[in-house]
Write a protein that holds these residues in place. Structure first.
Motif, short mmCIF file in Angstrom:
data_model
loop_
_atom_site.label_atom_id
_atom_site.label_comp_id
_atom_site.label_asym_id
_atom_site.label_seq_id
_atom_site.Cartn_x
_atom_site.Cartn_y
_atom_site.Cartn_z
N VAL A 129 0.91 -1.04 0.01
CA VAL A 129 0.00 0.06 -0.09
C VAL A 129 0.85 1.22 -0.06
O VAL A 129 1.85 1.53 0.97
CB VAL A 129 -0.94 0.09 1.29
CG1 VAL A 129 -1.75 1.28 1.14
CG2 VAL A 129 -1.82 -1.10 1.32
N ILE A 130 0.63 2.16 -1.07
CA ILE A 130 1.52 3.21 -1.02
C ILE A 130 0.69 4.65 -0.90
O ILE A 130 -0.36 4.69 -1.65
CB ILE A 130 2.18 3.50 -2.54
CG1 ILE A 130 3.06 2.17 -2.71
CG2 ILE A 130 2.96 4.71 -2.49
CD1 ILE A 130 3.13 2.20 -4.37
N ASP A 131 0.86 5.27 0.44
CA ASP A 131 0.13 6.25 0.67
C ASP A 131 0.95 7.67 0.12
O ASP A 131 1.90 7.89 0.82
CB ASP A 131 -0.19 6.70 2.41
CG ASP A 131 -1.24 5.56 2.53
OD1 ASP A 131 -2.54 5.85 1.75
OD2 ASP A 131 -1.19 4.89 3.37
N VAL A 132 0.52 8.20 -0.75
CA VAL A 132 1.07 9.44 -1.35
C VAL A 132 0.46 10.35 -1.06
O VAL A 132 -0.87 10.72 -1.23
CB VAL A 132 1.36 9.52 -2.92
CG1 VAL A 132 2.10 10.40 -3.59
CG2 VAL A 132 2.07 7.80 -3.37
N TRP A 133 1.11 11.68 -0.35
CA TRP A 133 0.38 12.92 0.04
C TRP A 133 0.11 13.86 -1.20
O TRP A 133 -0.95 14.43 -1.08
CB TRP A 133 1.36 13.57 0.99
CG TRP A 133 1.33 13.34 2.34
CD1 TRP A 133 0.89 14.03 3.60
CD2 TRP A 133 1.47 12.16 2.87
NE1 TRP A 133 1.03 13.17 4.45
CE2 TRP A 133 1.35 11.95 4.28
CE3 TRP A 133 1.67 10.70 2.40
CZ2 TRP A 133 1.43 10.91 5.02
CZ3 TRP A 133 2.09 9.64 3.03
CH2 TRP A 133 1.80 9.63 4.43
N ASP A 134 0.84 14.00 -2.17
CA ASP A 134 0.42 14.90 -3.29
C ASP A 134 0.50 13.62 -4.41
O ASP A 134 1.40 13.09 -4.88
CB ASP A 134 1.63 15.89 -3.75
CG ASP A 134 1.63 16.81 -4.68
OD1 ASP A 134 0.59 16.39 -5.52
OD2 ASP A 134 2.18 17.81 -4.96
N PRO A 135 -0.70 13.56 -5.07
CA PRO A 135 -1.01 12.90 -6.29
C PRO A 135 0.13 13.15 -7.54
O PRO A 135 0.44 12.18 -8.04
CB PRO A 135 -2.20 13.31 -6.72
CG PRO A 135 -2.91 13.80 -5.68
CD PRO A 135 -2.07 14.62 -4.81
N LEU A 139 3.83 8.83 -9.25
CA LEU A 139 4.71 7.96 -10.26
C LEU A 139 5.92 7.68 -9.86
O LEU A 139 6.63 6.49 -9.95
CB LEU A 139 4.60 8.38 -11.73
CG LEU A 139 5.33 7.97 -12.85
CD1 LEU A 139 4.88 6.38 -13.01
CD2 LEU A 139 5.43 8.66 -14.01
N CYS A 140 6.42 8.61 -9.27
CA CYS A 140 7.94 8.50 -8.64
C CYS A 140 8.01 7.75 -7.32
O CYS A 140 8.89 7.00 -7.37
CB CYS A 140 8.37 10.06 -8.30
SG CYS A 140 10.22 9.99 -7.92
N ALA A 141 6.85 7.72 -6.72
CA ALA A 141 6.80 6.75 -5.52
C ALA A 141 6.44 5.43 -6.12
O ALA A 141 7.32 4.45 -5.34
CB ALA A 141 5.59 7.21 -4.62
#
Length: 157
Positions: A129-135, A139-141
Motif C-alpha cells: 500500500v502506497i500512501d502518497v500525500w501529493d498525487p 509515479l515517482c513513489a
C-alpha cells in the motif's frame, strides 16, 4: 492518494497492477527481458509513462528512472545495517525502511514525509500500500517501490 500495488500471480516476467482506492487500475507494470530488471509502466490508457531499469555491475543496487523516454535520475541503495535506505537523485528524496523491510517512509529534501509504503502480509504475491500525500508524486513513489521490490527479489534469487 492511496495506491494498492499487487504483483500478478502467474507471469514469466515481473508484472504488477496498481489500483486506486476505488479499485480502478491506475497503472500496469510489465517486466521486459534485459540484463537486470527492466520494468515499463503504463497508465490506464495503456500509454507508456515510465521505466525503471536496473544498472548491472554496481557495488550497491542502482535503478535508472525514466519518465516516458527521458532519463530523470537514479534510485540508489545506501550501505546501511539493520534498516534499508535509498536515495533518489532527481528530487532529493530519502527513503528509510524498517528492520523487516516491510514498511518505508519517503522524505523530501527538507525532511517532510512525501509518502509511506507498507507491505501487506498474507497474500500470494507481493502486495504494498502506497500512501502518497501529493498525487503528482505518485509515479515517482511507484518507481521507488518497484526498485525496492526488484532489489529484494534479486537478493533472494
Amino acid at each position: 492518494m492511496k495506491l494498492l500495488f499487487k504483483q500478478r500471480f502467474f507471469s514469466w516476467f515481473d508484472s504488477y497492477d496498481i489500483y486506486n482506492e476505488a479499485g480502478e487500475t491506475v497503472y500496469t507494470v510489465r517486466g521486459q527481458l534485459a540484463w537486470g530488471h527492466r520494468l515499463k509502466i503504463f497508465d490506464c490508457y495503456n500509454r507508456e509513462v515510465g521505466t525503471v531499469q536496473e544498472r548491472v555491475f554496481t557495488w550497491l543496487p542502482k535503478f535508472e528512472m525514466y519518465f516516458g523516454t527521458q532519463y530523470v535520475g537514479c534510485i540508489s541503495k545506501e550501505l546501511s545495517f539493520f534498516r534499508p535506505k535509498y536515495n533518489i537523485e532527481c528530487n532529493g528524496w530519502h527513503v528509510e525502511g524498517n528492520f523487516l523491510e516491510w514498511d518505508y517512509t519517503i522524505l523530501n529534501a527538507s525532511g517532510q514525509c512525501v509518502a509511506t509504503v507498507s507491505k501487506e502480509l498474507f497474500h500470494w504475491t507481493d502486495t504494498y500500500v502506497i500512501d502518497v500525500w501529493d498525487p503528482r508524486d505518485a509515479l515517482c513513489a511507484l518507481m521507488l517501490v518497484l526498485a525496492i521490490d526488484a532489489e529484494k527479489c534479486s537478493r533472494n534469487d
